[in-house]
Write an enzyme that holds these catalytic residues in place. Structure first.
Site, PDB file in Angstrom:
ATOM      1  N   SER A 705      40.076  39.312  45.650  1.00  0.00           N
ATOM      2  CA  SER A 705      38.650  39.642  45.606  1.00  0.00           C
ATOM      3  C   SER A 705      38.055  39.582  44.210  1.00  0.00           C
ATOM      4  CB  SER A 705      38.412  41.034  46.200  1.00  0.00           C
ATOM      5  OG  SER A 705      39.075  42.014  45.441  1.00  0.00           O
ATOM      6  N   LYS A 748      33.882  49.792  47.675  1.00  0.00           N
ATOM      7  CA  LYS A 748      33.445  49.123  46.454  1.00  0.00           C
ATOM      8  C   LYS A 748      31.979  49.432  46.153  1.00  0.00           C
ATOM      9  CE  LYS A 748      36.795  45.358  46.868  1.00  0.00           C
ATOM     10  NZ  LYS A 748      37.008  43.915  47.056  1.00  0.00           N
TER      11      LYS A 748
END
Length: 851
Positions: A705, A748
């Site tokens: 990611s 996140k």
């Protein structure tokens, strides 16, 4: 054999010794220095005045006795130091002091050995060994051990007389006549030597006594030996008395028990063993266990009644039947089917956590409509401190069920789940059955805590044993190794908790319904602190609302500057820290009233540990903010890139995993393939070393990611264009520059929100996951879904280069061949966002709206 001449010479040699000194018992004087035949003794010490039989078998010893008998000489009897040595060759192999003995009788046996009766006469000191063949012969010195009878000697003799009597009366293995004989001895040395008759005295102790010439010292040595032996005999007698008493008690109990059985039989009563078996049989008959289980239990009770009471098998069978009877067969608690009440209880205990609450209410609704329904098996996954375990307790309270908890962290033995078989000593059921018994009902809320930390070693795999427990198709007949009968677990509501899904075996994870608990927003933390944490700490510290009040603004700063977590554990610790300091003041002055404001926090907690929004102070080249997620929740990370003159090399540091390194190389390949569009000199790579570093080098990192983050850092570095400091991003990159979806989006975004980020770039295919993000976070963040790196660079880089498609469109528009304007409302899949023209700022959509 020695000749007669040799014998005469030896006799003359002996007669040449000096003046006669001591006299023997017959009145003849014994010469002080003599040459005598010597017999080496093994494990035997002869004392003066002692008459003992000797069995002589060694050839040299037999010849020495023959010589003594033939010449009418006494013989020197000396003990050898090592009893295992066969032949004596040196004087050092014998003790220095022996006994001069007279041979009273010699009997020759058929096997060639001699049985001799000898009488000790005087102590002698061995001076030299003159010959070893055909027999031992030695020069010896007769020791004068005459003495004067002093008061000390008399006192020692009187003490030893008493000790000998006590020694004989204590059960020593000597004849009783020894005490009588000892009382008639008036010579101190002879009395001391008499103790050598004790069979408990070792050869070394006898030799020490023989070598002690001074009579007073010899008496003291004998007295010490007798004192020790008397103490040993008394202790031995006491132990024997206790053992005999215990044996008498056991025998007495056995006789009484047999008499009791006879009396009970006459009265028509059962004995205790039969009564216990009958009691167990009644309990089995009265329980609600299934027929096949009841049949097995009754067979065990019948075995119990036939086994003798002293058999160890009795305890094993009794324990087994007790376990069967004590399990809650058919015992269930009534569920609370009032959905409004259930929802109210769940909201009272926890703020937020809408998904698990909604799932429980849905289950209760179905349970209300359909009575027969299998209980769900839920898995709460989330970082520490978000309330997974406490939510399980709240669910049990809302449903009106019992609650049991089983911690799986660190379990390595399969028997912890399934139990041990009854063949093992001390065997017990597994912890699943034990907790069901503790709950007292067949339908509790059963929490399996830390299921992701189950271990595996040579003792088995506990996670494999859990497959049957957590499988709705199998757990209606779960069989414990100890019970060996099926038990229905289908009505148990299993709730497992974990911090990560990766370590849970796929087969086990497939059996559970996963519910993610990502963490709390700042507003949720404030509400949790106000409604739960502050009142709880006030009660724990004996305070009231009048003594302590924390303003909401102070809670906000406490969350931002003193904690950095997904849950609320550290927040609760800091509130408890404030409460302790206030409690100290209240204990001194009960009228104290404290209102904690934001500026007071340093006074109670010290300097701030974090800065809200730990972002760079200015836009920098090669510095990009990325978003990561771990078992502790989401976080931000700064990715740095720099370049140096040198060869074409690519350096990656920061403990990056293989997947993360591959993402970085994919990003570099994308940039090198797009050098013309990005305005980068293609020849720059030949003399440039690019270095990417992810700080916190001690922490291992991996995952795809961060691909777009590292690619953006390299693009910023190579184009000399700074990156917006208030922007963060996440996404996986491909060689063609496409941005692929990632996981952990909610965590996140919560981390970005907590750090003060204003704009977040996410993969377009993750846009559907925004429904799980709290509305508060979506309102305060500008979330931009992107499909390719052109869009990422357009948003991230200040004065970003225009994409090739846009440059071509403007050129065609200027030439008049194509007259069209790019649409802002919705971009085509292959187009990038509209960039700024010339030196003006980038054309960006309004804050709070997706690009």
């Amino acid at each position: 054999m020695a000749t007669d001449d040799q014998n005469q010479n030896e006799d003359q040699h002996q007669n040449q010794n000096e003046s006669p000194e001591p006299a023997d018992e017959n009145g003849t004087e014994l010469e002080r220095l003599q040459v005598l035949p010597l017999v080496a003794l093994r494990d035997t010490v002869i004392f003066p005045e002692m008459i003992v039989p000797l069995q002589v078998g060694r050839d040299r010893s037999v010849k020495a006795l023959d010589r003594a008998v033939r010449t009418s000489q006494p013989v020197a009897l000396v003990t050898q130091r090592s009893s295992e040595q066969e032949d004596i060759t040196s004087v050092d192999e014998l003790y220095a002091v022996g006994t001069l003995a007279k041979i009273a009788q010699v009997i020759r046996l058929q096997d060639g050995t001699i049985r001799a009766i000898v009488q000790g006469q005087r102590r002698i000191r061995l001076l030299d060994l003159l010959q070893t063949d055909p027999h031992l012969e030695a020069r010896v010195e007769v020791i004068d051990d005459s003495h004067t009878k002093t008061l000390e000697v008399e006192a020692l003799m009187a003490s030893i007389h008493g000790q000998i009597e006590q020694y004989v009366n204590s059960g020593a293995s000597v004849p009783p006549e020894v005490a009588v004989a000892a009382r008639n001895i008036v010579d101190g040395g002879l009395l001391a030597d008499m103790t050598a008759y004790s069979p408990e005295m070792s050869t070394e102790q006898r030799q020490e006594l023989l070598e002690t010439i001074d009579v007073a010292d010899r008496l003291r040595l004998a007295s010490g030996f007798l004192a020790k032996q008397i103490e040993v005999l008394e202790l031995k007698g006491r132990i024997q008395s206790e053992v005999k008493s215990e044996m008498d008690k056991t025998q007495r109990e056995y006789i009484l028990r047999e008499q009791m059985k006879a009396i009970q039989k006459e009265l028509g009563e059962d004995d205790p063993g039969v009564a216990e078996a009958n009691e167990l049989r009644e309990r089995v008959e009265g329980s609600a266990m299934p027929d096949e289980v009841k049949e097995k239990a009754l067979k065990e009770v019948d075995r119990l009644s036939r086994i003798p009471s002293a058999s160890p098998e009795q305890g094993v069978i009794r324990t087994y039947v007790d376990w069967l009877v004590s399990l809650p067969w058919g015992v269930e608690t009534d569920d609370n089917l009032d959905l409004v009440e259930v929802e109210k209880v769940l909201n009272e205990d926890h703020w937020g956590l809408e998904k698990p609450k909604e799932r429980i209410v849905e289950y209760m609704a179905v349970r209300k409509l359909a009575e027969k329904i299998r209980s769900p098996i839920l898995l709460f996954v989330g970082p520490p401190g978000v309330g997974k375990t406490s939510l399980g307790k709240s669910i049990a309270r809302a449903m009106g069920r019992k609650f049991v908890r089983m911690s799986l962290g660190g379990i390595h033995d399969e028997a912890e789940i399934r139990g041990h078989r009854r063949t093992y000593i001390g065997a017990l059921p597994g912890r699943v059955i034990q907790n069901i018994k503790t709950a007292g009902s067949a339908n509790p809320v059963f929490m399996l805590d830390e299921i992701d930390k189950v271990g595996m070693d040579f003792r088995g795999d506990p996670s494999s044993a859990l497959l049957e427990v957590l499988d709705p198709e199998q757990n209606n007949s779960f069989q414990d190794n100890y019970l060996e009968v099926p038990f229905d677990l289908s009505k148990v509501l299993f709730i497992a908790t974990a911090n990560m899904l990766d370590t849970i075996p796929p087969a086990l994870r497939d059996r559970m319904e996963v519910i993610n608990l990502a963490g709390y927003t700042q507003l949720e933390r404030v509400r949790i602190a106000e409604r739960f944490l502050v009142p709880k700490q006030l009660e724990n510290h004996g305070l009231t609302d009048e003594n302590l009040r924390i303003e909401e603004s102070a809670l906000v700063r406490l969350i931002q500057a003193f904690t950095r977590e997904a849950g609320v554990r550290n927040l609760e610790r800091e509130i408890a820290n404030i409460a302790r300091k206030v409690a100290r003041r209240v204990a001194t002055d009960p009228t104290t009233k404290v209102v904690v404001k934001p500026e007071d926090l340093e006074e109670y907690l010290g300097p701030a540990r974090f800065e809200y929004g730990e972002l760079e102070a200015e836009d920098q080249i090669g510095m990009v903010t990325g978003l990561v997620v771990s078992d502790a929740g989401g976080d931000i990370v700064q990715v740095e890139a720099t370049r140096m003159e040198g060869k074409d090399e690519f350096i990656l540091t920061g403990q990056l995993g293989s997947v993360m390194q591959e993402s970085a190389r994919a990003g570099m390949s994308y940039i090198r393939a797009r050098t013309k569009e990005l305005g980068i000199d293609p020849n720059a790579f030949e003399k440039t070393t690019v270095h990417i570093h992810v700080p916190a080098g001690a922490t291992p990192k991996d995952g795809p990611s961060a691909g777009v983050t590292m690619a953006t850092a390299m693009a910023s570095l190579l184009t000399d264009k700074p990156v917006r400091r208030d922007l963060a991003m996440t996404g996986e990159i491909t060689l063609r520059g496409r941005v692929l979806p990632i996981g952990g989006l909610k965590s996140k975004l919560l981390a970005a929100h907590l750090a003060g980020v204003k704009t977040v770039l996410i993969p377009m295919r993750n846009e559907k996951d925004l429904v799980d993000v709290p509305e508060e976070v979506r309102e305060q963040l500008r979330i931009v879904p992107v499909e390719n790196m052109d869009q990422v660079l357009s948003e991230a880089l200040i004065d970003a280069p225009r994409p090739a498609a846009r440059i071509k469109a403007e050129r065609e528009e200027r030439q008049g061949r194509v007259a069209r304007r790019p649409r802002r409302s919705r971009k085509k899949k292959d187009e990038a966002p509209i960039a700024a023209t010339g030196d003006g700022p980038a054309d960006q959509p309004p804050a709070g709206q997706p690009a």
